[in-house]
Scaffold this active site. Structure first.
Site, PDB file in Angstrom:
ATOM      1  CG  ASP A  77      -0.253  -0.139   2.529  1.00  0.00           C
ATOM      2  OD1 ASP A  77       0.801  -0.796   2.590  1.00  0.00           O
ATOM      3  OD2 ASP A  77      -0.750   0.428   3.532  1.00  0.00           O
ATOM      4  CD  GLU A 135       3.059  -0.928   7.746  1.00  0.00           C
ATOM      5  OE1 GLU A 135       3.222  -0.970   8.983  1.00  0.00           O
ATOM      6  OE2 GLU A 135       3.200   0.118   7.098  1.00  0.00           O
TER       7      GLU A 135
END
Ligand code: NI
Length: 387
Positions: A77, A135
């Site tokens: 991400d 994350e």
């Protein structure tokens, strides 16, 4: 040293990293990224893959011989930042930028998966390549994957983070607690609002907040041992509507960082005692909320020693250095909490303009680091899954 196989795959890895960088997506919204990864994985023979959550993908490589199951995790991400770098592959999504290097993690792991798929006939055991979503945003993708059972059959789990703090191709290693536990607190001080000319008829929450803020800063300096790293930061403060109105309430929000689980447990109790004491003294009331974020990443002592040897034998003693506890959080903690794990920091800060801090709109990655990450992942699997 860097092997021939890694050198050969490197241009493909760099190209994928740039493609992901251009298509940066926020946590829990990595749809295009997942699509790109599945397309790449489907082109590698010998791998099977599936999606346990809406985004992110897990690929499995079954070795020819029985053996342990090891997992390597890369996060996929990006962050809610609009990129300020003038690069040909700059993020085309305003408000989303790979400013933490997760594009590099993902590209390295995919390159390693491709190399290792060609060596399955030699592997004793199974590798799970975890391309993990979200994350950056608690509760985080790692915990979701753990709940989905992704680690149920896994014996050991490994992770890596590129870092602009360290020279390119150098590995920072630390046994035990590596990253801090990152928690959040929200305080509302409720007084009694009124005319600024008549404070005696009010309960001024701003004055109480002032005392609370100052007193909270004494927790780390006066109540926690100097040998225990801890941080209390107040980052948001809001109150009031006009220059001549004493407001009814003040909101205070911030975060704490701790390493010792006991400190983590005791800190919110001490914080609330300060808030309660100040409010009681003036007849105010309060709400105190403490929300647990990521726990500390714990590096298993044995795996750490083993991995250190691996890095030394692959890249040389001069490529390894010891790192201290890291204050940022990392949701790999959810994985290292349930399986022996090892998480390493790989320097990527040498090239010009690449020493900018992570989470900055001008963060840049020294792509020369990617070869070291690919090689490390491959050597880890080859060595761990040898006879
Ligand atoms: Ni990161």
């Amino acid at each position: 040293m860097i092997s021939e196989k890694t050198t050969q795959i490197l241009p493909e890895c760099v190209a994928l990293r740039r493609l992901l960088h251009e298509n940066a997506e926020l946590s829990f919204e990595e749809y295009k990224t997942t699509e790109i990864l599945m397309e790449r994985l489907s082109a590698i023979s010998g791998l099977t893959f599936y999606r346990p959550c809406r985004t992110g993908v897990i690929a499995t490589l079954q070795g020819a011989f029985p053996g342990p199951v090891i997992a390597i995790r890369a996060d996929i991400d990006a962050l809610p930042i609009t990129e300020e770098n003038d690069l040909p592959f700059r993020s085309k999504n305003p408000g989303a930028m790979h400013a933490c290097g997760h594009d590099g993690h993902t590209a390295m792991l995919l390159a390693a998966a491709k190399i290792l798929a060609g060596e399955a006939d030699k592997l004793h055991g199974t590798v799970k390549f975890i391309f993990q979503h979200a994350e950056e945003l608690p509760p985080g993708g790692a915990e979701e994957l753990v709940k989905a059972g992704v680690l149920a059959d896994v014996d050991e789990v490994y992770g890596l983070h590129l870092s602009s703090l360290y020279p390119t191709g150098h590995f920072g290693i630390r046994p035990g607690a590596l990253t801090s536990a990152t928690d959040r607190f929200d305080i509302v001080i409720k007084g009694k609002g009124g005319h600024s000319a008549y404070p005696e008829g009010c309960i001024d929450p701003i004055v109480i907040a002032g005392q609370v803020i100052t007193s909270l800063q004494t927790l780390v300096s006066r109540q926690i041992s100097a040998t225990e790293p801890a941080v209390v930061s107040i980052c948001q403060l809001s109150a009031g509507t006009a220059y001549n109105i004493i407001p009814g309430e003040v909101k205070i929000t911030g975060s704490t960082r701790t390493f010792n689980p006991k400190t983590r447990e005791v800190l919110p109790k001490k914080m609330e005692a300060i808030v309660k004491g100040a409010c009681d003294a003036y007849g105010a009331s309060y709400e105190f909320t403490f929300s647990l974020g990521y726990a500390s990443v714990i590096n298993d002592e044995k795996l750490t020693a083993w991995a250190r040897n691996l890095v030394v034998s692959t890249f040389g003693e001069e490529r390894v250095f010891a790192i201290g506890p890291l204050m940022p959080g990392e949701d790999f903690a959810a994985m290292s909490a349930i399986r022996p794990g090892f998480f390493v920091e790989l320097g990527a800060g040498t090239a010009p303009d690449c020493n900018v801090p992570h989470h900055n709109a001008r963060y840049r990655m020294d792509e020369d680091a990617l070869a070291y990450g690919i090689e490390y992942f491959c050597q880890l699997v080859r060595t761990r899954l040898s006879v």
